[in-house]
Design a protein around this motif. Structure first.
Motif, PDB file in Angstrom:
ATOM      1  N   ILE A  25       0.854  -1.186   0.000  1.00 29.30           N
ATOM      2  CA  ILE A  25       0.000   0.000   0.000  1.00 29.30           C
ATOM      3  C   ILE A  25       0.885   1.230   0.000  1.00 29.30           C
ATOM      4  O   ILE A  25       1.764   1.382   0.856  1.00 29.30           O
ATOM      5  N   ASP A  27       0.381   5.487  -0.637  1.00 26.12           N
ATOM      6  CA  ASP A  27      -0.557   6.598  -0.843  1.00 26.12           C
ATOM      7  C   ASP A  27      -2.001   6.097  -0.907  1.00 26.12           C
ATOM      8  O   ASP A  27      -2.773   6.502  -1.770  1.00 26.12           O
ATOM      9  N   ASP A  28      -2.337   5.163  -0.024  1.00 25.56           N
ATOM     10  CA  ASP A  28      -3.681   4.577   0.071  1.00 25.56           C
ATOM     11  C   ASP A  28      -4.118   3.822  -1.178  1.00 25.56           C
ATOM     12  O   ASP A  28      -5.301   3.600  -1.403  1.00 25.56           O
ATOM     13  N   LYS A  30      -3.512   0.222  -3.348  1.00 20.07           N
ATOM     14  CA  LYS A  30      -2.945  -1.120  -3.311  1.00 20.07           C
ATOM     15  C   LYS A  30      -2.157  -1.367  -4.591  1.00 20.07           C
ATOM     16  O   LYS A  30      -2.665  -1.149  -5.686  1.00 20.07           O
TER      17      LYS A  30
END
Length: 125
Positions: A25, A27-28, A30
């Motif tokens: 993960i 920067d948020d 996946k």
């Protein structure tokens, strides 16, 4: 998925080629990370991170859980770190029976003395 993004294309290509991946993960988002690209995996403040040549990815799971899923390239080098033996450029003796491993990206990792024997065995030293 509502659309074919670059991340999804990369994930599909990796899966079709049989390369082992883990989901990181950043920067948020996946992101599939190829095992071959990982230099080491480290646990810091109860969070787990995978480090590649240029990036760092948060991982889900504890270090010992990830260790069970990794292949022969990876070995425990300290209580909080798992190292990819294929990313070691050179090793040298350190203080207190420890060793220092210089990685291909010139980062220096300390191998704890309780794991030095395994490192030597893996490298044929």
């Amino acid at each position: 998925a509502s659309e074919m993004t670059e991340s999804i294309k990369t994930a599909v290509a990796l899966l079709e080629n049989g390369e082992n991946i883990i989901i990181g993960i950043k920067d948020d988002i996946k992101v599939p990370v190829r095992m071959n690209d990982i230099y080491y995996i480290e646990s810091v403040d109860e969070r787990t991170y995978a480090y590649t040549k240029n990036d760092c990815y948060a991982l889900r799971g504890k270090l010992y859980e990830l260790e069970e899923t990794l292949d022969f390239r990876f070995f425990r080098c300290s209580k909080s770190m798992i190292l990819n033996s294929r990313k070691i450029k050179n090793v040298r003796s350190g203080d207190n029976a420890r060793m220092n491993a210089t990685l291909l990206n010139d980062e220096v990792i300390v191998i704890s003395r309780s794991y030095v024997k395994d490192l030597k065995k893996r490298l044929g030293l």
